[in-house]
Design a protein around this motif. Sequence first.
Motif, mmCIF file in Angstrom:
data_model
loop_
_atom_site.group_PDB
_atom_site.id
_atom_site.type_symbol
_atom_site.label_atom_id
_atom_site.label_comp_id
_atom_site.label_asym_id
_atom_site.label_seq_id
_atom_site.Cartn_x
_atom_site.Cartn_y
_atom_site.Cartn_z
ATOM 1 N N LEU A 60 0.826 -1.204 0.000
ATOM 2 C CA LEU A 60 0.000 0.000 0.000
ATOM 3 C C LEU A 60 0.865 1.261 0.000
ATOM 4 C CD1 LEU A 60 -2.857 -0.930 2.508
ATOM 5 C CD2 LEU A 60 -2.759 -1.259 0.042
ATOM 6 N N GLY A 61 0.199 2.384 -0.255
ATOM 7 C CA GLY A 61 0.863 3.675 -0.134
ATOM 8 C C GLY A 61 1.102 4.367 -1.456
ATOM 9 N N HIS A 62 0.286 5.391 -1.761
ATOM 10 C CA HIS A 62 0.427 6.110 -3.030
ATOM 11 C C HIS A 62 1.266 7.378 -2.901
ATOM 12 C CE1 HIS A 62 -2.989 8.041 -1.052
ATOM 13 N NE2 HIS A 62 -2.849 9.080 -1.858
ATOM 14 N N GLU A 63 1.720 7.684 -1.705
ATOM 15 C CA GLU A 63 2.506 8.902 -1.488
ATOM 16 C C GLU A 63 3.908 8.503 -1.032
ATOM 17 O OE1 GLU A 63 -1.143 11.705 0.136
ATOM 18 O OE2 GLU A 63 -0.020 10.504 1.564
ATOM 19 N N ALA A 64 4.915 8.942 -1.773
ATOM 20 C CA ALA A 64 6.282 8.558 -1.404
ATOM 21 C C ALA A 64 7.280 9.574 -1.925
ATOM 22 C CB ALA A 64 6.619 7.173 -1.949
ATOM 23 N N ALA A 65 8.354 9.719 -1.193
ATOM 24 C CA ALA A 65 9.494 10.531 -1.612
ATOM 25 C C ALA A 65 10.759 9.847 -1.128
ATOM 26 C CB ALA A 65 9.397 11.946 -1.044
ATOM 27 N N GLY A 66 11.845 10.028 -1.872
ATOM 28 C CA GLY A 66 13.090 9.379 -1.476
ATOM 29 C C GLY A 66 14.205 9.650 -2.462
ATOM 30 N N THR A 67 15.157 8.734 -2.512
ATOM 31 C CA THR A 67 16.364 8.896 -3.330
ATOM 32 C C THR A 67 16.431 7.812 -4.389
ATOM 33 O OG1 THR A 67 17.507 9.787 -1.383
ATOM 34 C CG2 THR A 67 18.872 9.092 -3.249
ATOM 35 N N VAL A 68 16.705 8.195 -5.626
ATOM 36 C CA VAL A 68 16.829 7.239 -6.719
ATOM 37 C C VAL A 68 18.095 6.398 -6.515
ATOM 38 C CG1 VAL A 68 17.161 6.973 -9.215
ATOM 39 C CG2 VAL A 68 15.601 8.735 -8.334
ATOM 40 N N VAL A 69 17.937 5.077 -6.572
ATOM 41 C CA VAL A 69 19.080 4.190 -6.397
ATOM 42 C C VAL A 69 19.366 3.349 -7.638
ATOM 43 C CG1 VAL A 69 18.885 4.064 -3.886
ATOM 44 C CG2 VAL A 69 17.622 2.424 -5.305
ATOM 45 N N ALA A 70 18.426 3.319 -8.591
ATOM 46 C CA ALA A 70 18.661 2.588 -9.847
ATOM 47 C C ALA A 70 17.734 3.133 -10.919
ATOM 48 C CB ALA A 70 18.426 1.088 -9.660
ATOM 49 N N VAL A 71 18.234 3.148 -12.162
ATOM 50 C CA VAL A 71 17.470 3.638 -13.305
ATOM 51 C C VAL A 71 17.572 2.608 -14.422
ATOM 52 C CG1 VAL A 71 17.205 5.493 -15.001
ATOM 53 C CG2 VAL A 71 17.939 6.042 -12.668
ATOM 54 N N GLY A 72 16.444 2.250 -15.025
ATOM 55 C CA GLY A 72 16.422 1.275 -16.094
ATOM 56 C C GLY A 72 17.161 1.751 -17.336
ATOM 57 N N GLU A 73 17.552 0.796 -18.170
ATOM 58 C CA GLU A 73 18.394 1.098 -19.336
ATOM 59 C C GLU A 73 17.719 2.066 -20.300
ATOM 60 O OE1 GLU A 73 20.651 -1.354 -22.963
ATOM 61 O OE2 GLU A 73 19.570 -2.408 -21.376
ATOM 62 N N ARG A 74 16.452 1.842 -20.615
ATOM 63 C CA ARG A 74 15.758 2.732 -21.537
ATOM 64 C C ARG A 74 15.444 4.058 -20.869
ATOM 65 N NH1 ARG A 74 12.198 -0.903 -24.250
ATOM 66 N NH2 ARG A 74 10.718 -0.710 -22.529
ATOM 67 N N ALA A 75 15.100 4.025 -19.603
ATOM 68 C CA ALA A 75 14.809 5.260 -18.873
ATOM 69 C C ALA A 75 16.026 6.170 -18.813
ATOM 70 C CB ALA A 75 14.347 4.919 -17.457
ATOM 71 N N ALA A 76 17.199 5.584 -18.667
ATOM 72 C CA ALA A 76 18.420 6.394 -18.533
ATOM 73 C C ALA A 76 18.700 7.226 -19.777
ATOM 74 C CB ALA A 76 19.602 5.487 -18.233
ATOM 75 N N ASP A 77 18.141 6.826 -20.917
ATOM 76 C CA ASP A 77 18.367 7.565 -22.162
ATOM 77 C C ASP A 77 17.362 8.698 -22.367
ATOM 78 O OD1 ASP A 77 20.503 5.953 -22.854
ATOM 79 O OD2 ASP A 77 19.244 4.510 -23.941
ATOM 80 N N GLN A 78 16.394 8.823 -21.484
ATOM 81 C CA GLN A 78 15.371 9.864 -21.641
ATOM 82 C C GLN A 78 15.852 11.178 -21.040
ATOM 83 O OE1 GLN A 78 12.723 8.999 -23.494
ATOM 84 N NE2 GLN A 78 13.720 6.987 -23.585
ATOM 85 N N PRO A 79 15.607 12.300 -21.719
ATOM 86 C CA PRO A 79 16.116 13.587 -21.225
ATOM 87 C C PRO A 79 15.497 14.028 -19.901
ATOM 88 C CG PRO A 79 14.648 13.895 -23.111
ATOM 89 C CD PRO A 79 14.913 12.423 -23.021
ATOM 90 N N ASP A 80 14.284 13.547 -19.606
ATOM 91 C CA ASP A 80 13.612 13.973 -18.375
ATOM 92 C C ASP A 80 13.704 12.930 -17.264
ATOM 93 O OD1 ASP A 80 12.079 12.213 -19.827
ATOM 94 O OD2 ASP A 80 10.165 13.157 -19.344
ATOM 95 N N ALA A 81 14.533 11.910 -17.461
ATOM 96 C CA ALA A 81 14.651 10.855 -16.451
ATOM 97 C C ALA A 81 15.555 11.312 -15.310
ATOM 98 C CB ALA A 81 15.200 9.582 -17.074
#
Length: 370
Positions: A60-81
């Motif tokens: 459960l839980g739709h509200e969250a904030a934190g620190t990015v620890v991993a980014v997917g391969e395709r996501a990493a190529d996006q300018p807004d990622a």
Amino acid sequence: MTLMLAARASAGSTALELHKIPIPAVGPDDVLIKVGAGGLAPGMMKLLAIGAFRHLPTTLGHEAAGTVVAVGERAADQPDAPAVGDRVRVHPNLNCRTCEYCRTDRDMMCHQQAMIGHAAFGADPMPLYDRYHDGGLAEYVRVPYWLVDPLPDAVSFDVGAKVHDLANAVRALKCAALSSAATLIVTAATGTMGTATIKLAAQFGVGRLVLVGRDPARLAAVRPLAGPVPTDLIALDELPTRWATTGGLTHALRSLLPRGADAVLDYVPDGPATAQSLAALATGGTLVHMGGNTTPLALPVAALMAGCWRVVGTRACTRTDAGEVLGLLASGALVADDLITHRFPLTEAVRAVTALQSRTEPIWMSVVRP
């Protein structure tokens, strides 16, 4: 396999349970976030009880904030990622991003609309919800890269987790279409949405507030949130005993506001306060409802016609609303730390939900910290 602690719901149960489960695997479009704070919402367990969660078991839980620890391969190529190490908040609304609603700042109306760690609102196929139904009451949460927003450095993870509630209040205030120096009634004023609205009232040029709640002491405690906006209080517990059947709230509101209020922002979850507040509107006024009240309105439609009243329902904010809140927080025009009255460790998530449901003590906003 590396495990994490998560607050989970299971099929056939309406209780929250703590479990050790695998940390989510990161797919090509995913971002994995180490949760700094997860928000608690009053309606979460009610929606679970009525079967609005399509995928069980789930975190459960739709509200969250934190620190990015991993980014997917395709996501990493996006300018807004985002990048590893970025401080972010999660925007929980899952929608198709291509329909007319999504393209016109009405994404909460999308037929695929559902929420990470929360409910689904339609019967259409929801491929995003199928993958991202697990929420943020955990040590880690996996989300699509396009649903993270940078968190300003001066904004804590606690406040970042509650941006969604503040954005919901922004949406309700927008729906009211307030004129300058408007008089605004806020019901359920001592709860999460009520306190968020009070805090934002000055930003929307509200000229006078009338706050409605049950307990006079709890109402008095929220009055300072209004800042310079003149504020009156109406405690339901101080009305005549039979106010619910005799129109006592309408009478009290009309005594304060003989010409009526320009708008009502109604967050009442049940009972007659919604209809009685509606009856206190000025000619041409608007009631915005965001409380899920199932009590039928005890007013004929002719009353809406005679008063030229608008009744608007809204169930969630948009991404634009959340962006506006983040902008206010970044500029210092909005400081929301004082709205968070309760902080619980994740290990006490069950106790936290019990406290939120019982309301035996005043709770404005509450968060869980892993």
